[in-house]
Every structure is written in structure tokens, then in C-alpha cells.
Design a protein around this motif. Sequence first.
Motif, PDB file in Angstrom:
ATOM      1  N   PHE A  27       0.817  -1.215   0.000  1.00  0.00           N
ATOM      2  CA  PHE A  27       0.000   0.000   0.000  1.00  0.00           C
ATOM      3  C   PHE A  27       0.848   1.260   0.000  1.00  0.00           C
ATOM      4  N   GLU A  28       2.143   1.130  -0.258  1.00  0.00           N
ATOM      5  CA  GLU A  28       3.107   2.226  -0.291  1.00  0.00           C
ATOM      6  C   GLU A  28       3.408   2.840   1.066  1.00  0.00           C
ATOM      7  N   CYS A  29       3.058   2.165   2.152  1.00  0.00           N
ATOM      8  CA  CYS A  29       3.515   2.630   3.457  1.00  0.00           C
ATOM      9  C   CYS A  29       5.036   2.627   3.359  1.00  0.00           C
ATOM     10  N   THR A  30       5.674   3.674   3.837  1.00  0.00           N
ATOM     11  CA  THR A  30       7.109   3.858   3.628  1.00  0.00           C
ATOM     12  C   THR A  30       7.844   3.915   4.960  1.00  0.00           C
ATOM     13  N   PHE A  31       8.897   3.109   5.069  1.00  0.00           N
ATOM     14  CA  PHE A  31       9.687   3.038   6.286  1.00  0.00           C
ATOM     15  C   PHE A  31      11.158   2.908   5.935  1.00  0.00           C
ATOM     16  N   CYS A  32      12.017   3.172   6.914  1.00  0.00           N
ATOM     17  CA  CYS A  32      13.454   2.954   6.712  1.00  0.00           C
ATOM     18  C   CYS A  32      13.782   1.513   7.097  1.00  0.00           C
ATOM     19  N   LYS A  33      14.908   1.023   6.602  1.00  0.00           N
ATOM     20  CA  LYS A  33      15.309  -0.358   6.877  1.00  0.00           C
ATOM     21  C   LYS A  33      15.530  -0.593   8.364  1.00  0.00           C
ATOM     22  N   SER A  34      16.025   0.417   9.081  1.00  0.00           N
ATOM     23  CA  SER A  34      16.277   0.244  10.523  1.00  0.00           C
ATOM     24  C   SER A  34      14.985  -0.040  11.275  1.00  0.00           C
ATOM     25  N   CYS A  35      13.943   0.717  10.993  1.00  0.00           N
ATOM     26  CA  CYS A  35      12.667   0.519  11.679  1.00  0.00           C
ATOM     27  C   CYS A  35      12.011  -0.799  11.281  1.00  0.00           C
ATOM     28  N   THR A  36      12.094  -1.149  10.002  1.00  0.00           N
ATOM     29  CA  THR A  36      11.433  -2.382   9.572  1.00  0.00           C
ATOM     30  C   THR A  36      12.100  -3.618  10.156  1.00  0.00           C
ATOM     31  N   SER A  37      13.414  -3.618  10.239  1.00  0.00           N
ATOM     32  CA  SER A  37      14.091  -4.797  10.788  1.00  0.00           C
ATOM     33  C   SER A  37      14.104  -4.782  12.312  1.00  0.00           C
ATOM     34  N   GLY A  38      13.902  -3.614  12.908  1.00  0.00           N
ATOM     35  CA  GLY A  38      13.908  -3.505  14.362  1.00  0.00           C
ATOM     36  C   GLY A  38      12.528  -3.581  14.954  1.00  0.00           C
ATOM     37  N   VAL A  39      11.959  -2.438  15.281  1.00  0.00           N
ATOM     38  CA  VAL A  39      10.685  -2.363  15.997  1.00  0.00           C
ATOM     39  C   VAL A  39       9.530  -3.025  15.247  1.00  0.00           C
TER      40      VAL A  39
END
Length: 95
Positions: A27-39
Amino acid sequence: MLELRPNCECCDKDLPPASLEAVICTFECTFCKSCTSGVLANQCPNCGGNFSPRPIRPASLLGKYPASTQRVVKAGGCTPLARLPLSQGRPWYLS
């Protein structure tokens, strides 16, 4: 066409159009790699889906098809979807 959102919805980190740190869900929600692999434990807190690297739009096309400038940040921070009860804003399509 992808919006190419300018920031991480979790930590508000800048993610310019050529960023290799930007990931998106279906759905194009956008995140950085740090947040996606972490929290977020590799699960979108909005839809429950997974993430893929956001494509990079060629610089030659950014003039005609500019990236979005509208910043989106999750109110209350990022909580993995699996931990959110329905009453706290899980999307309608997961209800």
C-alpha cells in the motif's frame, strides 16, 4: 505511479527519492530499513504485509514526475500490527 514518500512513517527519517534505505509495503507505506528490521519485525503496522525495497525513480524523470513532499508519521509511534487491538486503529481490511 508510486508517490515516493519523503520520510519513514515510524522515525521520520528523511528518505529522498534515491535512498537505498527506503522500503514499502503493497500500500506504499514507507519506512526505513532500521525501523522495519527492528521495531516492526518486518511486518507493516498498517496492513500486516511485508516490505520490499522502494524503486528508485531516475533523476531525469523527477522533474516530470516529482516525489511526494507530504510527510506521513504514525501518531503514537510504531507498534507492530500484531500487538495492536482492533480498537487502536487496525485497518478496516484486517477487521
